[in-house]
Design a protein around this motif. Structure first.
Motif, PDB file in Angstrom:
ATOM      1  N   GLN A  23     -50.113 -37.478  13.284  1.00  0.00           N
ATOM      2  CA  GLN A  23     -51.384 -36.766  13.084  1.00  0.00           C
ATOM      3  C   GLN A  23     -51.227 -35.299  13.486  1.00  0.00           C
ATOM      4  N   ILE A  24     -50.532 -35.081  14.595  1.00  0.00           N
ATOM      5  CA  ILE A  24     -50.314 -33.706  15.068  1.00  0.00           C
ATOM      6  C   ILE A  24     -49.378 -32.970  14.097  1.00  0.00           C
ATOM      7  N   CYS A  25     -48.293 -33.639  13.706  1.00  0.00           N
ATOM      8  CA  CYS A  25     -47.330 -33.011  12.789  1.00  0.00           C
ATOM      9  C   CYS A  25     -47.974 -32.701  11.440  1.00  0.00           C
ATOM     10  N   ASN A  26     -48.868 -33.566  11.017  1.00  0.00           N
ATOM     11  CA  ASN A  26     -49.489 -33.372   9.706  1.00  0.00           C
ATOM     12  C   ASN A  26     -50.415 -32.149   9.707  1.00  0.00           C
ATOM     13  N   ALA A  27     -50.926 -31.811  10.881  1.00  0.00           N
ATOM     14  CA  ALA A  27     -51.745 -30.601  10.996  1.00  0.00           C
ATOM     15  C   ALA A  27     -50.855 -29.362  11.136  1.00  0.00           C
ATOM     16  N   CYS A  28     -49.687 -29.549  11.750  1.00  0.00           N
ATOM     17  CA  CYS A  28     -48.781 -28.427  12.042  1.00  0.00           C
ATOM     18  C   CYS A  28     -47.874 -28.108  10.842  1.00  0.00           C
ATOM     19  N   ARG A  29     -47.114 -29.097  10.417  1.00  0.00           N
ATOM     20  CA  ARG A  29     -46.215 -29.033   9.249  1.00  0.00           C
ATOM     21  C   ARG A  29     -45.108 -27.990   9.355  1.00  0.00           C
ATOM     22  N   TYR A  30     -44.821 -27.573  10.575  1.00  0.00           N
ATOM     23  CA  TYR A  30     -43.769 -26.568  10.757  1.00  0.00           C
ATOM     24  C   TYR A  30     -42.410 -27.098  10.314  1.00  0.00           C
ATOM     25  N   CYS A  31     -42.193 -28.410  10.466  1.00  0.00           N
ATOM     26  CA  CYS A  31     -40.857 -28.999  10.232  1.00  0.00           C
ATOM     27  C   CYS A  31     -40.698 -29.586   8.834  1.00  0.00           C
ATOM     28  N   GLU A  32     -41.568 -29.260   7.915  1.00  0.00           N
ATOM     29  CA  GLU A  32     -41.581 -30.002   6.648  1.00  0.00           C
ATOM     30  C   GLU A  32     -40.292 -29.871   5.831  1.00  0.00           C
ATOM     31  N   VAL A  37     -38.848 -37.263   6.405  1.00  0.00           N
ATOM     32  CA  VAL A  37     -39.996 -37.809   7.148  1.00  0.00           C
ATOM     33  C   VAL A  37     -41.251 -36.977   6.908  1.00  0.00           C
ATOM     34  N   PHE A  38     -41.113 -35.654   6.971  1.00  0.00           N
ATOM     35  CA  PHE A  38     -42.309 -34.811   6.924  1.00  0.00           C
ATOM     36  C   PHE A  38     -42.963 -34.781   5.535  1.00  0.00           C
ATOM     37  N   PRO A  39     -42.187 -34.655   4.439  1.00  0.00           N
ATOM     38  CA  PRO A  39     -42.831 -34.784   3.119  1.00  0.00           C
ATOM     39  C   PRO A  39     -43.485 -36.148   2.931  1.00  0.00           C
ATOM     40  N   ALA A  64     -33.401 -32.315  15.167  1.00  0.00           N
ATOM     41  CA  ALA A  64     -33.782 -30.915  14.877  1.00  0.00           C
ATOM     42  C   ALA A  64     -35.248 -30.647  15.172  1.00  0.00           C
ATOM     43  N   CYS A  65     -36.136 -31.567  14.806  1.00  0.00           N
ATOM     44  CA  CYS A  65     -37.573 -31.283  14.968  1.00  0.00           C
ATOM     45  C   CYS A  65     -37.955 -31.212  16.447  1.00  0.00           C
ATOM     46  N   HIS A  66     -37.220 -31.891  17.315  1.00  0.00           N
ATOM     47  CA  HIS A  66     -37.581 -31.860  18.735  1.00  0.00           C
ATOM     48  C   HIS A  66     -37.372 -30.467  19.319  1.00  0.00           C
ATOM     49  N   TYR A  67     -36.246 -29.844  18.956  1.00  0.00           N
ATOM     50  CA  TYR A  67     -35.961 -28.516  19.527  1.00  0.00           C
ATOM     51  C   TYR A  67     -36.798 -27.430  18.860  1.00  0.00           C
ATOM     52  N   ASP A  68     -37.337 -27.726  17.676  1.00  0.00           N
ATOM     53  CA  ASP A  68     -38.186 -26.752  16.993  1.00  0.00           C
ATOM     54  C   ASP A  68     -39.642 -26.834  17.445  1.00  0.00           C
ATOM     55  N   CYS A  69     -39.983 -27.877  18.194  1.00  0.00           N
ATOM     56  CA  CYS A  69     -41.397 -28.221  18.370  1.00  0.00           C
ATOM     57  C   CYS A  69     -42.085 -27.443  19.497  1.00  0.00           C
ATOM     58  N   GLN A  70     -43.149 -26.755  19.136  1.00  0.00           N
ATOM     59  CA  GLN A  70     -43.918 -26.023  20.149  1.00  0.00           C
ATOM     60  C   GLN A  70     -44.842 -26.948  20.936  1.00  0.00           C
ATOM     61  N   TYR A  71     -44.931 -28.218  20.505  1.00  0.00           N
ATOM     62  CA  TYR A  71     -45.789 -29.183  21.206  1.00  0.00           C
ATOM     63  C   TYR A  71     -44.985 -30.216  21.990  1.00  0.00           C
ATOM     64  N   ALA A  72     -43.681 -29.962  22.126  1.00  0.00           N
ATOM     65  CA  ALA A  72     -42.837 -30.877  22.914  1.00  0.00           C
ATOM     66  C   ALA A  72     -43.206 -30.753  24.395  1.00  0.00           C
ATOM     67  N   ALA A  78     -47.291 -33.607  24.098  1.00  0.00           N
ATOM     68  CA  ALA A  78     -46.082 -34.423  24.344  1.00  0.00           C
ATOM     69  C   ALA A  78     -45.476 -34.976  23.057  1.00  0.00           C
ATOM     70  N   VAL A  79     -45.244 -34.104  22.085  1.00  0.00           N
ATOM     71  CA  VAL A  79     -44.636 -34.556  20.819  1.00  0.00           C
ATOM     72  C   VAL A  79     -43.111 -34.636  20.989  1.00  0.00           C
ATOM     73  N   ASN A  80     -42.565 -35.796  20.708  1.00  0.00           N
ATOM     74  CA  ASN A  80     -41.100 -35.974  20.674  1.00  0.00           C
ATOM     75  C   ASN A  80     -40.831 -36.971  19.540  1.00  0.00           C
ATOM     76  N   VAL A  81     -40.768 -36.448  18.335  1.00  0.00           N
ATOM     77  CA  VAL A  81     -40.667 -37.309  17.148  1.00  0.00           C
ATOM     78  C   VAL A  81     -39.397 -38.168  17.179  1.00  0.00           C
ATOM     79  N   PRO A  82     -38.189 -37.615  17.455  1.00  0.00           N
ATOM     80  CA  PRO A  82     -36.999 -38.474  17.436  1.00  0.00           C
ATOM     81  C   PRO A  82     -37.096 -39.657  18.388  1.00  0.00           C
TER      82      PRO A  82
HETATM   83  S1  SF4 Z   1     -42.391 -31.828  15.420  1.00  0.00           S
HETATM   84 FE1  SF4 Z   1     -43.689 -30.301  16.395  1.00  0.00          FE
HETATM   85  S2  SF4 Z   1     -43.249 -28.381  15.294  1.00  0.00           S
HETATM   86 FE2  SF4 Z   1     -42.512 -30.077  14.017  1.00  0.00          FE
HETATM   87  S3  SF4 Z   1     -44.221 -30.555  12.640  1.00  0.00           S
HETATM   88 FE3  SF4 Z   1     -44.386 -31.910  14.428  1.00  0.00          FE
HETATM   89  S4  SF4 Z   1     -45.776 -30.838  15.803  1.00  0.00           S
HETATM   90 FE4  SF4 Z   1     -45.038 -29.330  14.321  1.00  0.00          FE
END
Ligand code: SF4
Ligand code: SF4
Length: 388
Positions: A23-32, A37-39, A64-72, A78-82
């Motif tokens: 839900q958070i990533c879908n609003a952010c979409r920085y890693c698309e 996964v993101f598409p 890659a998305c973990h180190y790019d994430c401003q919400y980690a 506490a976003v940690n997708v991997p």
């Molecule tokens: S992992 Fe972080 S930076 Fe990447 S889309 Fe999700 S919230 Fe955004």
């Protein structure tokens, strides 16, 4: 051996966590642009249930998305997708396992694999002790006759294939029925063989920090192709034995040798590289239990590669008998644990890639059906793909 009643409706904490982060990533979409996964996430608003399992198995844990994430962490989101995906993947292997009883093996996979390998090796050492003495040098069938090998290995291999097929069927049904085409299969196989989603968007995998490198993906390639060549070597030996009246031992130019030697070298080098990489990997990127399961699988592959190569070079010496027993015991334990260990990750990921290929094809608007810009009614140039 009944099928699980309603896998799609089964709610778990791991699924809820993946859905929350999506839900958070879908609003952010920085890693698309990083991976599939993101598409896939962007094509839906609801990321719960079987969708979460699907997305988790689409993730290749490149990091890659973990180190790019401003919400980690330490951010409160506490976003940690991997890590969330790795946790759910491991849970999904157990949930979809068939029959359901041995699913507990996933939880203690490292210990179970170690015990099974030891017991199987000991059993083969005991059963084959002293056999083959006086037989032709390097003749495996003087130690264990071909018919006995088939009688021991064929049933366990056939059961493993059936159990894996049933597990994939459960996984597929949980994410919802979907008609697939040959084109979907072709696209998915291309992504799977090239390990496209392990490339971290083209930069490589994260191993020990924020600097990506290509080695984790390379070691995966070596392991995969090494395993495939070893399998082809065994299959070609079976064909020669039954259909060409050409039994082992084979000379260096026979297909089992031409395929088996490079296969063993690649499998050994790839598995050893993955073990070394795992020791350096940032623990934040995966769950400890998932790492233990992966370690058990990779060590078993390494043992298969090393004992197979040792047999090639030492088959005409007195150690051939014990070496063959160790190799066959490892193969037997490997077959037995295939449906209940890390081996299934490649199968589920390929199934997820087939679904992804289908969704991406469906989401592309054919030119003839694209909205036509008419005076007074502008088409939004920034609009994303059509949603189902
Ligand atoms: S992992 Fe972080 S930076 Fe990447 S889309 Fe999700 S919230 Fe955004
Ligand atoms: S494949 Fe890599 S970029 Fe994609 S979700 Fe998994 S860890 Fe993140």
């Amino acid at each position: 051996m009944t099928d699980t009643p309603d896998l799609a409706a089964l709610a778990t904490a791991s699924r809820a966590e993946v859905a929350r982060q999506m839900q958070i990533c879908n609003a952010c979409r920085y890693c698309e642009g990083l991976c599939a996964v993101f598409p896939a996430m962007e094509l839906r608003r609801d990321h719960a249930g079987g969708t979460a399992d699907y997305l988790a198995n689409l993730c290749h844990n490149c990091g890659a998305c973990h180190y790019d994430c401003q919400y980690a962490p330490p951010h409160p989101f506490a976003v940690n997708v991997p890590a969330a995906m790795a946790d759910l993947r491991e849970e999904s292997y157990a949930r979809f396992a068939w029959p359901s009883g041995p699913a507990m093996l996933f939880r203690r996979n490292g210990a179970v694999v170690a015990v099974l390998v030891s017991v199987a090796v000991a059993a083969f050492l005991f059963a084959l002790a002293g056999r083959g003495e006086g037989g032709a040098a390097g003749d495996f069938y003087a130690v264990m006759p071909h018919g006995a090998m088939v009688a021991v290995f064929l049933p366990v291999f056939a059961f493993a294939l059936l159990a894996i097929a049933m597990g994939v069927r459960r996984f597929w049904r949980a994410a919802g029925p979907l008609p697939i085409t040959l084109g979907d299969l072709r696209a998915a196989m291309g992504d799977a063989i090239l390990l496209r989603n392990l490339s971290g968007g083209g930069m490589g995998c994260m191993t020990a920090g924020e600097r990506p490198d290509p080695w984790r993906r390379r070691f995966h390639h070596w392991t995969f192709w090494g395993f495939a060549l070893c399998f082809a070597s065994t299959a070609s030996g079976t064909v020669l034995h039954y259909f060409a009246d050409w039994p082992a031992p084979y000379p260096w130019y026979a297909p089992p040798k031409i395929l088996g030697v490079p296969g063993g070298l690649l499998l050994t080098a790839g598995a050893a590289g993955l073990i070394a990489q795992r020791a350096r990997r940032d623990p934040a990127l995966r769950m400890a239990s998932d790492a233990r399961m992966g370690a058990a699988f990779t060590w078993t592959l390494l043992l298969l590669g090393v004992t197979g190569l040792a047999l090639y070079w030492l088959r005409a010496t007195p150690v051939m008998g014990p070496l063959l027993a160790v190799h066959l015991g490892t193969v037997f334990a490997f077959f037995l644990t295939m449906p209940y260990g890390k081996f299934v990750h490649g199968i589920y990921r390929t199934a997820a890639l087939v679904r992804h290929a289908h969704e991406q094809r469906q989401s592309r608007v054919p030119e003839a059906e694209a909205p036509v810009e008419t005076p007074g009614r502008a088409v939004n140039p920034g609009a994303g793909p059509a949603r189902p």
